[in-house]
Design a protein around this motif. Structure first.
Motif, PDB file in Angstrom:
ATOM      1  N   PRO A 173       0.829  -1.204   0.000  1.00  0.00           N
ATOM      2  CA  PRO A 173       0.000   0.000   0.000  1.00  0.00           C
ATOM      3  C   PRO A 173       0.868   1.260   0.000  1.00  0.00           C
ATOM      4  CG  PRO A 173       0.023  -0.993   2.173  1.00  0.00           C
ATOM      5  CD  PRO A 173       0.740  -1.943   1.256  1.00  0.00           C
ATOM      6  N   LYS A 174       0.304   2.326  -0.584  1.00  0.00           N
ATOM      7  CA  LYS A 174       1.047   3.589  -0.594  1.00  0.00           C
ATOM      8  C   LYS A 174       1.138   4.126   0.825  1.00  0.00           C
ATOM      9  CE  LYS A 174      -0.263   5.058  -5.224  1.00  0.00           C
ATOM     10  NZ  LYS A 174      -1.017   6.040  -6.019  1.00  0.00           N
ATOM     11  N   PRO A 175       2.289   4.696   1.190  1.00  0.00           N
ATOM     12  CA  PRO A 175       2.409   5.237   2.547  1.00  0.00           C
ATOM     13  C   PRO A 175       1.476   6.438   2.733  1.00  0.00           C
ATOM     14  CG  PRO A 175       4.370   5.752   1.251  1.00  0.00           C
ATOM     15  CD  PRO A 175       3.517   4.842   0.428  1.00  0.00           C
ATOM     16  N   ARG A 176       0.951   6.575   3.928  1.00  0.00           N
ATOM     17  CA  ARG A 176       0.017   7.659   4.232  1.00  0.00           C
ATOM     18  C   ARG A 176       0.773   8.973   4.344  1.00  0.00           C
ATOM     19  NH1 ARG A 176      -1.651  10.650   8.330  1.00  0.00           N
ATOM     20  NH2 ARG A 176      -3.851  11.185   8.568  1.00  0.00           N
ATOM     21  N   ARG A 177       0.196  10.010   3.740  1.00  0.00           N
ATOM     22  CA  ARG A 177       0.785  11.339   3.854  1.00  0.00           C
ATOM     23  C   ARG A 177       0.013  12.125   4.899  1.00  0.00           C
ATOM     24  NH1 ARG A 177       0.596  13.497  -1.996  1.00  0.00           N
ATOM     25  NH2 ARG A 177       2.197  15.058  -1.617  1.00  0.00           N
ATOM     26  N   LYS A 178       0.740  12.731   5.819  1.00  0.00           N
ATOM     27  CA  LYS A 178       0.090  13.511   6.863  1.00  0.00           C
ATOM     28  C   LYS A 178      -0.504  14.770   6.239  1.00  0.00           C
ATOM     29  CE  LYS A 178       2.971  12.105  10.748  1.00  0.00           C
ATOM     30  NZ  LYS A 178       3.896  12.566  11.784  1.00  0.00           N
ATOM     31  N   THR A 179      -1.719  15.092   6.662  1.00  0.00           N
ATOM     32  CA  THR A 179      -2.366  16.307   6.180  1.00  0.00           C
ATOM     33  C   THR A 179      -2.839  17.126   7.369  1.00  0.00           C
ATOM     34  OG1 THR A 179      -4.490  15.182   6.037  1.00  0.00           O
ATOM     35  CG2 THR A 179      -3.162  15.238   4.025  1.00  0.00           C
TER      36      THR A 179
END
Length: 144
Positions: free
Chosen positions: A108-114
């Protein structure tokens, strides 16, 4: 695609010669037959030396196998759920196929903090203040 084996996905297959099956006595259903006939199957697959598995899939397969994998990278699956060798064989192969297919899925693509936008924060605080006011107005009415 392999000539005789299990095709799992693009570039991922298990050769028929890489599977070793031993039939053992089952502890499952079968009545008196269970003590006489070896219906359970012990399927061994040497994932560490498998030709049809890319390096990433090989490592992920051994990792997902957990306790079913030996230190040498051999995955052992025991199937004794059914009363016949054929059904147990199909069950063991199906479980191995599912394991390797799960390992072959792309990571899975790594989560980007928003962060919430400034406007969103202001709107949230405004609605909180409005709620607070509504609740304060619900207090007891004093009679003069």
């Amino acid at each position: 695609m392999s000539a005789g084996g299990i095709d799992i996905g693009p570039g991922v297959f298990i050769g028929e010669d890489e599977l070793v099956e031993n039939f053992i006595r089952s502890s499952g259903p079968g009545g008196q037959n269970v003590n006489k006939v070896a219906t359970a199957v012990q399927l061994r697959f040497d994932a560490f030396n498998a030709r049809g598995l890319p390096e990433r899939v090989r490592e992920q397969t051994i990792k997902l196998a957990g306790q079913r994998a030996t230190k040498d990278g051999v995955i052992v699956i025991e199937a004794g759920r059914y009363r016949t060798q054929e059904q147990n064989r199909a069950d063991a192969r199906g479980r191995l196929t599912a394991l390797v297919a799960k390992a072959a899925e792309p990571p899975p693509k790594p989560r980007r903090k928003t962060r919430p936008s400034k406007g969103a924060v202001e709107r949230r605080l405004k609605t909180k203040a409005g709620r607070s006011t509504v609740k304060k107005l619900r207090g007891k009415i004093e009679n003069d």
